[in-house]
Enzyme design. Structure first.
Site, PDB file in Angstrom:
ATOM      1  N   SER A 187       0.808  -1.219   0.000  1.00  0.00           N
ATOM      2  CA  SER A 187       0.000   0.000   0.000  1.00  0.00           C
ATOM      3  C   SER A 187       0.842   1.271   0.000  1.00  0.00           C
ATOM      4  CB  SER A 187      -0.943   0.003   1.206  1.00  0.00           C
ATOM      5  OG  SER A 187      -1.760  -1.141   1.195  1.00  0.00           O
ATOM      6  N   HIS A 239       0.889   4.374   4.472  1.00  0.00           N
ATOM      7  CA  HIS A 239       0.211   5.085   3.384  1.00  0.00           C
ATOM      8  C   HIS A 239       0.742   6.514   3.265  1.00  0.00           C
ATOM      9  CE1 HIS A 239      -3.591   2.363   3.983  1.00  0.00           C
ATOM     10  NE2 HIS A 239      -2.517   1.680   3.648  1.00  0.00           N
TER      11      HIS A 239
END
Length: 331
Positions: A187, A239
């Site tokens: 991610s 992230h």
């Protein structure tokens, strides 16, 4: 177990581009018109990344070997017909994947082992691991829709560098704030590609049309994905770290010549573009390069000195999980 994401005619002169935020090489999108003079690449690296991630997941499940290693304390293995590839009990891992111990063995991100076990390689290996089938599918589908389009437009070298360095940047920031849980997933690298899409639109602003609509659309997509990160068991620091790294790298690696530069040989001498890039593009390039270098140096020094970033920022833990009446956060 902390999953990073539960999931996402050349001779006649140039045609103006329309921004879609991602630089698509196709003219079918609502915001993009292809400049036929630009080189378009065949995407092969991103598909190879997808194959590598799937292969690593299969290897991880083989190592996990639920029928042999499951203690039955959380229930029986799921999909037993898969044999060694069967999943851990859903009470233990609801994402249909391996155990936390297996992920640790395979190279999951774990602060203590990185700092005190001198296993810095985990900052890289964790990018190729996934917590379960759902986690893997969400990330690979996102990589297909984002990565392939970028590689077609900018080539495998630049997109590959952004993907890998962003993943590493996400791991560094995650390690600085997350000391209790392990973390796996691509991610951070994916958010790096999103960040690069945003900075590419900004630095090449003058050569696009429909840029306001594209900018708003891209910002909304990014905001929604980051908002998902405040849920428990999602490593939003990975992230954020990946996004910031990719955002800065986009200014450095995805800079485009200003409109008319590529076709200058077809123009009369008095109408040719004199400079390949705008002055503001050079300024953004330099600032971004300095920031990404300083960021990595400071981050790595803090990490290997054992600095707990939560002590430096008492409210930053809310960026990764916001407690509510429905769930609690492990802070």
């Amino acid at each position: 177990m902390s999953a990073r994401d539960l999931e996402r005619d050349g001779s006649s002169g140039p045609k103006p581009r329309a921004a879609n935020g991602g630089g698509s090489s196709h003219s079918s999108g609502p915001y993009y018109a292809v400049d036929s003079s630009e080189k378009h690449w065949t995407s092969w690296l991103v598909p190879m990344f997808i194959v590598a991630n799937v292969a690593m997941f299969i290897i991880t499940m083989l190592v996990n070997n639920c029928p042999k290693n499951n203690s039955l304390l959380q229930g029986s293995c799921v999909a037993k017909f898969l044999g060694r590839l069967s999943f851990q009990p859903l009470k233990e891992n609801p994402l249909f994947g391996p155990s936390s111990n297996t992920l640790r063995k395979m190279g999951a991100l774990e602060w203590y082992k990185i700092v005190h076990g001198h296993q810095g390689w985990r900052l890289i290996t964790c990018i190729w691991l996934h917590a379960g089938v759902i986690h893997l599918l969400a990330n690979m589908l996102s990589l297909i829709f984002i990565g392939i389009r970028l590689e077609q437009q900018f080539g495998f070298v630049r997109v590959g560098l952004i993907y890998l360095i962003s993943g590493f940047g996400g791991s560094v920031l995650s390690s600085l704030f997350n000391r209790t849980n392990i973390s796996v997933g691509a991610s951070g690298a994916l958010f790096g590609l999103l960040g690069a899409m945003l900075s590419e639109l900004i630095t090449n602003w003058t050569i696009y049309t429909n840029k306001a609509a594209a900018l708003i659309t891209l910002i909304v997509i990014i905001a929604i994905n980051l908002a998902v990160g405040i849920l428990p068991h999602v490593d939003n620091f990975a992230h954020i770290g990946g996004f910031l790294t990719g955002f800065l790298l986009g200014f450095v690696l995805l800079i485009r010549p200003q409109f008319g530069w590529v076709e200058r040989q077809y123009r009369p001498a008095d109408a040719r573009v004199k400079s390949k890039h705008k002055h503001y593009q050079y300024i953004l390039w330099l600032i971004a390069l300095i920031l990404v270098l300083v960021g990595f140096i400071v981050g790595l020094v803090m990490l290997f000195r054992g600095v707990n970033a939560n002590d430096k920022c008492s409210w930053c833990h809310y960026l990764s999980c916001v407690p509510t009446s429905k769930w609690k956060c492990d802070n």
